[in-house]
Motif scaffolding. Structure first.
Motif, PDB file in Angstrom:
ATOM      1  N   LEU A 124      12.884  -7.144  -3.030  1.00  0.00           N
ATOM      2  CA  LEU A 124      11.652  -6.641  -2.501  1.00  0.00           C
ATOM      3  C   LEU A 124      11.839  -6.251  -0.941  1.00  0.00           C
ATOM      4  O   LEU A 124      11.251  -5.127  -0.695  1.00  0.00           O
ATOM      5  CB  LEU A 124      10.498  -7.633  -2.639  1.00  0.00           C
ATOM      6  N   ASP A 125      12.443  -6.785  -0.226  1.00  0.00           N
ATOM      7  CA  ASP A 125      12.508  -6.519   1.247  1.00  0.00           C
ATOM      8  C   ASP A 125      13.298  -5.211   1.345  1.00  0.00           C
ATOM      9  O   ASP A 125      12.786  -4.199   1.898  1.00  0.00           O
ATOM     10  CB  ASP A 125      13.513  -7.429   1.960  1.00  0.00           C
ATOM     11  N   LEU A 126      14.394  -4.969   0.576  1.00  0.00           N
ATOM     12  CA  LEU A 126      15.312  -3.619   0.398  1.00  0.00           C
ATOM     13  C   LEU A 126      14.372  -2.526  -0.094  1.00  0.00           C
ATOM     14  O   LEU A 126      14.400  -1.492   0.225  1.00  0.00           O
ATOM     15  CB  LEU A 126      16.564  -3.945  -0.172  1.00  0.00           C
ATOM     16  N   LEU A 127      13.533  -2.813  -1.236  1.00  0.00           N
ATOM     17  CA  LEU A 127      12.846  -1.926  -1.841  1.00  0.00           C
ATOM     18  C   LEU A 127      11.645  -1.390  -0.995  1.00  0.00           C
ATOM     19  O   LEU A 127      11.647  -0.163  -1.058  1.00  0.00           O
ATOM     20  CB  LEU A 127      12.100  -2.617  -3.123  1.00  0.00           C
ATOM     21  N   VAL A 128      11.106  -2.113  -0.194  1.00  0.00           N
ATOM     22  CA  VAL A 128      10.021  -1.640   0.827  1.00  0.00           C
ATOM     23  C   VAL A 128      10.881  -0.737   2.035  1.00  0.00           C
ATOM     24  O   VAL A 128      10.166   0.214   2.257  1.00  0.00           O
ATOM     25  CB  VAL A 128       9.454  -2.914   1.348  1.00  0.00           C
ATOM     26  N   ALA A 129      12.050  -0.965   2.260  1.00  0.00           N
ATOM     27  CA  ALA A 129      12.839  -0.469   3.232  1.00  0.00           C
ATOM     28  C   ALA A 129      12.852   1.018   2.947  1.00  0.00           C
ATOM     29  O   ALA A 129      12.942   1.835   3.501  1.00  0.00           O
ATOM     30  CB  ALA A 129      14.010  -1.094   3.840  1.00  0.00           C
ATOM     31  N   LEU A 130      13.457   0.971   1.590  1.00  0.00           N
ATOM     32  CA  LEU A 130      13.613   2.314   0.915  1.00  0.00           C
ATOM     33  C   LEU A 130      12.548   3.168   0.879  1.00  0.00           C
ATOM     34  O   LEU A 130      12.491   4.319   0.436  1.00  0.00           O
ATOM     35  CB  LEU A 130      14.425   2.122  -0.169  1.00  0.00           C
ATOM     36  N   SER A 131      11.226   2.748   0.580  1.00  0.00           N
ATOM     37  CA  SER A 131      10.044   3.301   0.323  1.00  0.00           C
ATOM     38  C   SER A 131       9.673   4.456   1.167  1.00  0.00           C
ATOM     39  O   SER A 131       8.941   5.416   0.694  1.00  0.00           O
ATOM     40  CB  SER A 131       8.850   2.330  -0.007  1.00  0.00           C
ATOM     41  N   ALA A 132       9.824   4.140   2.612  1.00  0.00           N
ATOM     42  CA  ALA A 132       9.122   4.911   3.553  1.00  0.00           C
ATOM     43  C   ALA A 132      10.108   6.611   3.249  1.00  0.00           C
ATOM     44  O   ALA A 132       8.965   7.414   3.271  1.00  0.00           O
ATOM     45  CB  ALA A 132       9.713   4.639   4.750  1.00  0.00           C
ATOM     46  N   CYS A 133      11.154   6.577   3.087  1.00  0.00           N
ATOM     47  CA  CYS A 133      11.842   7.726   2.738  1.00  0.00           C
ATOM     48  C   CYS A 133      11.337   8.388   1.305  1.00  0.00           C
ATOM     49  O   CYS A 133      10.887   9.572   1.448  1.00  0.00           O
ATOM     50  CB  CYS A 133      13.533   7.684   2.822  1.00  0.00           C
ATOM     51  N   ALA A 134      11.672   7.702   0.505  1.00  0.00           N
ATOM     52  CA  ALA A 134      11.342   8.229  -0.993  1.00  0.00           C
ATOM     53  C   ALA A 134       9.972   8.611  -1.304  1.00  0.00           C
ATOM     54  O   ALA A 134       9.595   9.992  -1.576  1.00  0.00           O
ATOM     55  CB  ALA A 134      11.785   7.163  -1.972  1.00  0.00           C
ATOM     56  N   ILE A 135       9.024   7.660  -0.807  1.00  0.00           N
ATOM     57  CA  ILE A 135       7.449   8.006  -1.242  1.00  0.00           C
ATOM     58  C   ILE A 135       6.991   8.883  -0.090  1.00  0.00           C
ATOM     59  O   ILE A 135       6.119   9.951  -0.617  1.00  0.00           O
ATOM     60  CB  ILE A 135       6.771   6.769  -1.327  1.00  0.00           C
TER      61      ILE A 135
END
Length: 221
Positions: A124-135
């Motif tokens: 979940l930590d990494l998922l959130v880190a990736l979210s700013a770019c993707a979303i």
């Protein structure tokens, strides 16, 4: 919902990211081609590391659903965004010859931060880190299209880029990402949310710095 809570807690920097001067110039077509190519070159390098982050996300998966999500999005980046960038970079840059020596300090800071989150934290930590770019790119693409419309994009210099991130395929992928992230909303304690909020705030700031360094075209700080 988890993602909406993260945006709310970071509303000021989130808005600065979505409506940065780079995005505004890209929207009205005043962005110089040399700035756009600088951005594309750095983003091409970024996306290679970003795809590696999804491989790390897969390693951090706790079940088949998480593993499938990580592998699907890694494949989307490799076959979708990287190919788009490569085709545009043919305007003047050989993407295949790019290496770490071409990578900006901002790029290094951002991508290594995400990789560190994945190595030191959980799925979940990494998922959130990736979210700013993707979303974030999904939100930007949708807003630009709504402002310009099909007519406004007919002869737009950056038509291909805008159509990619506003298009149905990308928008569907981003909705899936946001829905998947929000599925963890009821599994997040206050302590966990505080950690995720810190991660999200950092990556949004790094996204904003990425836009800015494309305007200044500085490889160093």
């Amino acid at each position: 919902m988890l993602f909406q809570r993260l945006i709310k807690e970071n509303s000021k920097i989130w808005d600065a990211y979505l409506h940065h001067n780079f995005v505004k110039k890209l929207e009205n077509g005043s962005l110089a081609m040399e700035n756009f190519l600088f951005y594309l070159k750095q983003d091409y390098i970024y996306l290679i590391h970003y795809a590696q982050c999804y491989a790390l996300l897969a390693l951090n998966a706790n079940n088949a659903k998480e593993l499938h999500f990580a592998m699907k999005f890694q494949n989307y980046i490799l076959e979708g965004e990287l190919e788009l960038h490569k085709s545009i970079l043919k305007l003047g840059i050989d993407a295949e010859r790019l290496s770490v020596k071409d990578e900006s300090i901002v790029n290094i800071a951002y991508t290594r931060y995400m990789l560190n989150v994945g190595q030191s934290g959980d799925f979940l930590d990494l998922l959130v880190a990736l979210s700013a770019c993707a979303i974030g790119y999904g939100y930007i693409g949708k807003e630009l299209y709504e402002k310009l419309g099909a007519k406004g994009l007919e002869n737009h210099t950056y038509r291909e880029w805008i159509l990619t991130y506003s298009g149905k395929e990308f928008q569907d992928e981003i909705k899936e990402f946001e829905d998947f992230l929000n599925s963890y909303s009821n599994q997040t304690s206050k302590e966990k949310f505080d950690k995720l909020n810190t991660i999200f705030g950092a990556v949004v700031r790094l996204e904003t710095a990425f836009w800015q360094h494309a305007l200044t075209m500085n490889l160093e700080i």
